[in-house]
Design an enzyme around this catalytic site. Structure first.
Site, PDB file in Angstrom:
ATOM      1  N   LYS A  87       0.801  -1.093  -0.097  1.00 41.56           N
ATOM      2  CA  LYS A  87      -0.110   0.136   0.027  1.00 41.56           C
ATOM      3  C   LYS A  87       0.912   1.223   0.173  1.00 41.56           C
ATOM      4  O   LYS A  87       2.121   1.307   0.744  1.00 41.56           O
ATOM      5  CB  LYS A  87      -1.052   0.018   1.076  1.00 41.56           C
ATOM      6  CG  LYS A  87      -2.129   0.955   1.302  1.00 41.56           C
ATOM      7  CD  LYS A  87      -2.762   0.790   2.516  1.00 41.56           C
ATOM      8  CE  LYS A  87      -3.779   1.723   2.754  1.00 41.56           C
ATOM      9  NZ  LYS A  87      -4.679   1.854   3.972  1.00 41.56           N
ATOM     10  N   SER A 134      -9.691   1.800   3.099  1.00 40.26           N
ATOM     11  CA  SER A 134      -8.656   2.554   2.586  1.00 40.26           C
ATOM     12  C   SER A 134      -7.935   1.623   1.649  1.00 40.26           C
ATOM     13  O   SER A 134      -7.228   2.299   0.616  1.00 40.26           O
ATOM     14  CB  SER A 134      -8.065   3.800   3.233  1.00 40.26           C
ATOM     15  OG  SER A 134      -7.255   2.931   4.057  1.00 40.26           O
ATOM     16  N   SER A 143      -9.900  -0.367   7.332  1.00 41.71           N
ATOM     17  CA  SER A 143      -9.324   0.030   5.900  1.00 41.71           C
ATOM     18  C   SER A 143      -8.468  -1.569   5.577  1.00 41.71           C
ATOM     19  O   SER A 143      -8.278  -1.599   4.138  1.00 41.71           O
ATOM     20  CB  SER A 143      -8.229   0.880   5.921  1.00 41.71           C
ATOM     21  OG  SER A 143      -8.861   2.071   5.740  1.00 41.71           O
TER      22      SER A 143
END
Lengths: 489, 92
Positions: free
Chosen positions: A76, A151, A175
């Site tokens: 990420k 997210s 997330s």
């Protein structure tokens, strides 16, 4: 191959039937083929990926395999990584290259992993749909009209579509778990303090944890076992955390004697009926496997979202004050003075949702409102923590739906921030209480994956892995993959 | 709830145009309106959470461990000179 688990690829590498270079090339080819559609990756350096794979094959030949030798892992964009940009998918970090690796990145490298690139995410991890990214939204491979969750949406989409066998995410209010649920993956948020946060761009420091997103429970255990451990560089990394054999915890085939709490506040009117039905069916399956389902109550659940949207933005407004256009990040053109430089650089660099959260947090912490909002929210947080403590006197683990709804259509909730915030109602309390939580696939609703969430007392991820492994062993939801990307539903 | 958006934006060091502020005002009011729900909870005598776990913050020996990495750490800065960060003139 693209939809195989990490442990399956590891077996093939160990028997010599493939090489790290071949594996890396396969995923690079898939990224080249599908990333334009999905927008899951925001940075890929194929040469650097192949160089790591070559180095891994050479290491294996000379010294034998390390725990993640030659296994591709996507990262990420919130983790600082050298050799390329780290932007947290924000314009304020345009051009930023981290001068060091995050602690967990160092751990993965030392374990022989091949880092495949940076994945898309909501800007500064603030979002539940990946639509606040400065790089644009991400498609859900199960239905490309839908969001992948957020997210960690890019990580979720990349693994679900077979562009990488595993990825790292972070979880402040859901997330990792919510996008894992919405794309049919396993995702774990470890106990707060289990994984070092050093080098992970901070959102809300009392809530943030990093964890893996994978196709199987065992893969999650394999990756987490490398990520955990004390780091003196993070003051909240716990030095003497109870540990256990992560892989062994995944050998469970039944649930005999396991007491599973079913909190009534997580099975409510207004949630998607098919999601509820799938999770109820999963609990029936657990009963067949020997578990006892115990009805419990977590009475302060309905206040978790409100407490979170005081605490997380308050911490974010403080953390994001570091973007001052002095030490790193975007600086506006021709600032008139220092004040103008701060205010204009931050206006230009931050997107709308990030501004909303900074303003909400600044308001909650401002003179005259601190007691009514911040202090009150931290008191309610204590009550939420106590709810879990009382529940765990009766049960070993708690099972709930991960998300009240399956993946929704892109653009559907962007006009109303509050509706978007409410999509995290089942994941947020776990962060407030610092507990471990895992989502695993347990069925489909409207042809979209549904997630089953497991929650355990602090430091007892092994109980979650026991239960999730037994459930996975008895079902085949984790073997499904989206047909549109070459999979088998 | 009436929130003075420009005042909060100023505290946040974010310049907002009037139209941005006008758009944000009802959104922030709706968020804070939802958060007012916390008022329903009786928290008399409840300690606020300071840390999710019952642990003491660790301390390390008071010795210098950081190597000098000034150049690498200043590399991402918008403007530096002789190892210093350069900003617009603050004092006339």
């Amino acid at each position: 191959m693209p939809f195989r688990s990490l442990s399956n690829i590891q077996d093939q590498l160990n028997t010599g039937s493939t090489t790290a270079v071949e594996v890396a090339q396969l995923y690079l080819d898939r990224i080249a083929q599908y990333n334009d559609t999905l927008n899951a990756f925001v940075f890929i350096d194929p040469e650097h990926v192949l160089a790591q794979a070559e180095a891994s094959d050479a290491y294996r030949a000379e010294h034998g395999a390390r725990p993640l030798e030659g296994l591709p892992i996507a990262i990420k964009d919130i983790f600082c990584t050298q050799n390329g940009p780290t932007r947290c998918c924000s314009n304020i970090l345009e051009g930023f290259e981290a001068p060091y690796d995050a602690h967990v990145i160092t751990r993965l490298k030392e374990a022989g992993a091949v880092l495949v690139g940076k994945t898309n995410m909501d800007e500064f991890a603030m979002g539940s749909s990946n639509e606040t990214s400065a790089f644009g939204g991400v498609q859900n491979p199960w239905n490309t009209d839908c969001i992948p969750g957020g997210s960690s949406g890019g990580s979720a989409s990349a693994v679900a579509a077979g562009l990488t066998p595993a990825a790292l995410g972070t979880d402040t209010g859901g997330s990792i778990r919510q996008p894992a649920a919405l794309t049919g993956l396993v995702g774990l948020k470890p106990t707060y303090g289990r994984v070092s946060r050093r080098g992970i761009i901070a959102f809300a420091s009392s809530l943030d944890q990093a964890g893996p997103m994978t196709r199987t429970v065992k893969d999650t255990a394999m990756l987490t076992s490398v990520m955990v451990g004390h780091d003196a560089g993070d003051a909240t990394s716990v030095a003497d955390a109870p540990n256990f054999d992560w892989l062994k915890a995944c050998e469970n085939k039944d649930m005999k004697g396991l007491r599973i709490g079913k909190p009534k506040e997580y099975f409510i009117d207004g949630m998607h009926t098919e999601v509820r039905a799938q999770v109820e069916a999963a609990l029936k399956k657990c009963e067949e496997l020997g578990a006892e389902i115990v009805d419990i109550s977590l009475p302060h659940t309905e206040y978790a979202v409100a407490a979170y949207y005081v605490i997380a933005p308050s911490e974010a407004s403080t953390n994001l004050s570091r973007y001052d256009a002095v030490r790193f990040g975007h600086r506006c053109d021709k600032p008139e003075d220092l004040e103008d430089m701060y205010a204009r650089s931050r206006d230009e660099g931050f997107g709308a949702e990030v501004k909303r959260r900074i303003l909400t947090g600044t308001f909650a912490l401002s003179s005259g409102y601190y007691d009514a909002y911040y202090l009150k929210a931290q008191q309610v947080r204590t009550l939420i923590i106590n709810d879990f403590k009382q529940a765990f006197e009766q049960v070993d683990v708690i099972a709930t739906p991960t998300s009240p709804i399956p993946a929704f259509k892109s653009g559907e909730k962007t006009d109303d921030p509050l509706t978007m915030y409410l999509s995290d109602i089942f994941t947020i309390a776990v962060n407030l209480a610092g507990l471990p939580g895992l989502s695993q696939p347990c069925g489909f609703a409207e042809d979209l994956p549904v997630g089953l969430q497991w929650i355990a007392p602090a430091w007892q991820e092994d109980k979650i892995l026991n239960a999730a492994s037994a459930y996975e062993n008895a079902t085949d939801w984790h073997t499904k993959s989206p047909v549109k990307f070459g999979g088998a539903a | 709830m009436d929130i003075n958006v420009q005042k909060i934006a100023n505290l946040s060091r974010i310049r907002l145009t009037d139209s941005e502020a006008t758009e944000l005002a009802p959104q922030l009011s709706s968020i804070m309106g939802y958060i007012d729900k916390l008022g329903e909870v009786n928290t008399d005598g409840v300690s606020p959470t300071a840390h999710p776990h019952d642990v003491a913050m660790p301390q390390r020996p008071d010795v210098v461990t950081n190597p000098n990495r000034r150049d690498a750490l200043q590399q991402p800065a918008p403007r530096t000179e002789s190892g210093l960060y350069v900003v617009p003139k603050v004092i006339e």
